[in-house]
Enzyme design. Sequence first.
Site, mmCIF file in Angstrom:
data_model
loop_
_atom_site.group_PDB
_atom_site.id
_atom_site.type_symbol
_atom_site.label_atom_id
_atom_site.label_comp_id
_atom_site.label_asym_id
_atom_site.label_seq_id
_atom_site.Cartn_x
_atom_site.Cartn_y
_atom_site.Cartn_z
ATOM 1 N N ASP A 33 34.093 -19.647 3.539
ATOM 2 C CA ASP A 33 33.671 -19.232 4.868
ATOM 3 C C ASP A 33 32.581 -20.149 5.422
ATOM 4 O O ASP A 33 31.724 -20.633 4.662
ATOM 5 C CB ASP A 33 33.091 -17.814 4.823
ATOM 6 C CG ASP A 33 34.135 -16.740 4.597
ATOM 7 O OD1 ASP A 33 35.319 -17.078 4.423
ATOM 8 O OD2 ASP A 33 33.758 -15.560 4.592
ATOM 9 N N ASP A 34 32.591 -20.320 6.732
ATOM 10 C CA ASP A 34 31.469 -20.849 7.534
ATOM 11 C C ASP A 34 31.555 -22.323 7.917
ATOM 12 O O ASP A 34 30.840 -22.746 8.820
ATOM 13 C CB ASP A 34 30.106 -20.628 6.870
ATOM 14 C CG ASP A 34 29.757 -19.174 6.674
ATOM 15 O OD1 ASP A 34 30.515 -18.309 7.170
ATOM 16 O OD2 ASP A 34 28.737 -18.892 6.021
ATOM 17 N N HIS A 84 36.992 -17.630 11.937
ATOM 18 C CA HIS A 84 35.753 -16.950 11.540
ATOM 19 C C HIS A 84 34.818 -16.792 12.750
ATOM 20 O O HIS A 84 33.606 -16.821 12.590
ATOM 21 C CB HIS A 84 35.092 -17.757 10.415
ATOM 22 C CG HIS A 84 34.193 -16.970 9.505
ATOM 23 N ND1 HIS A 84 34.534 -15.751 8.974
ATOM 24 C CD2 HIS A 84 32.946 -17.246 9.008
ATOM 25 C CE1 HIS A 84 33.550 -15.309 8.187
ATOM 26 N NE2 HIS A 84 32.569 -16.201 8.215
ATOM 27 N N HIS A 88 30.100 -17.546 14.754
ATOM 28 C CA HIS A 88 29.699 -16.774 13.574
ATOM 29 C C HIS A 88 29.000 -15.479 13.979
ATOM 30 O O HIS A 88 27.888 -15.173 13.541
ATOM 31 C CB HIS A 88 28.797 -17.614 12.649
ATOM 32 C CG HIS A 88 28.798 -17.120 11.226
ATOM 33 N ND1 HIS A 88 27.765 -16.363 10.706
ATOM 34 C CD2 HIS A 88 29.688 -17.266 10.224
ATOM 35 C CE1 HIS A 88 28.021 -16.075 9.438
ATOM 36 N NE2 HIS A 88 29.188 -16.613 9.119
ATOM 37 N N TYR A 119 30.130 -11.807 7.972
ATOM 38 C CA TYR A 119 29.314 -10.760 7.352
ATOM 39 C C TYR A 119 30.108 -9.494 7.034
ATOM 40 O O TYR A 119 29.517 -8.494 6.610
ATOM 41 C CB TYR A 119 28.135 -10.345 8.261
ATOM 42 C CG TYR A 119 27.335 -11.471 8.837
ATOM 43 C CD1 TYR A 119 26.377 -12.143 8.071
ATOM 44 C CD2 TYR A 119 27.530 -11.877 10.158
ATOM 45 C CE1 TYR A 119 25.626 -13.180 8.616
ATOM 46 C CE2 TYR A 119 26.793 -12.914 10.711
ATOM 47 C CZ TYR A 119 25.843 -13.559 9.938
ATOM 48 O OH TYR A 119 25.105 -14.588 10.467
ATOM 49 N N HIS A 172 31.327 -19.982 0.013
ATOM 50 C CA HIS A 172 30.906 -20.431 1.340
ATOM 51 C C HIS A 172 30.691 -21.941 1.367
ATOM 52 O O HIS A 172 30.119 -22.498 0.419
ATOM 53 C CB HIS A 172 29.609 -19.737 1.759
ATOM 54 C CG HIS A 172 29.777 -18.273 2.025
ATOM 55 N ND1 HIS A 172 29.883 -17.351 1.017
ATOM 56 C CD2 HIS A 172 29.891 -17.582 3.191
ATOM 57 C CE1 HIS A 172 30.037 -16.141 1.546
ATOM 58 N NE2 HIS A 172 30.052 -16.251 2.861
#
Length: 202
Positions: A33-34, A84, A88, A119, A172
Amino acid sequence: MYFIHAPFFLRWYYPNVTWNKSRQDKKLYLTFDDGPIPEITPWILDTLNKYQVKATFFCVGENIKKHTEIFERLISEGHQVGNHTFHHLKGWKHSDEEYIENVYKCHELTASTLFRPPYARAKKSQLRKLKSDFEIIYWDVLSGDFDTKITTEKCYQNVINYTKNGSIIVFHDNIKAIPRVKYALPKVLEYFLAKGYTFQTL
């Protein structure tokens, strides 16, 4: 507070999302993720290539815009892409309209039908509105790599202790995760490949 292994009450609260895949086969689903960002995503791609493993990257739209060449590389190397949000966003802090608009702004770049809320914070009303166009992906194993208070070994053990057939595992590709990702990812790959598991994209 976060949960390494998705507890029952979270699964109950979000019943219409994907927590894991089939428990029948020795297949695992590695996700990141991210990103993409230059500080860690290329290293992750190099590591995955070394072990001949494919993964799914839930990308943030503004990072795709900033680092297009890395985004194009992960696609060209056969990895899957997910959405995503563009900025964010934490869904609980935004109106449904604003949040959904942000998801579709990212979709313009990813063209992916996979979506993971940042999250894991999204309102049920937001997920209901996204469900018609996206498979909403959660997880059943969170490495905790984003937690600067845990050791690199603890991050590795989090994955080893809770992963089983069909698990969706979260790492991540962001800056604060770097020490734990660099330590844990190769060890996780070696451990499960040695046990006869294969890694699939979602």
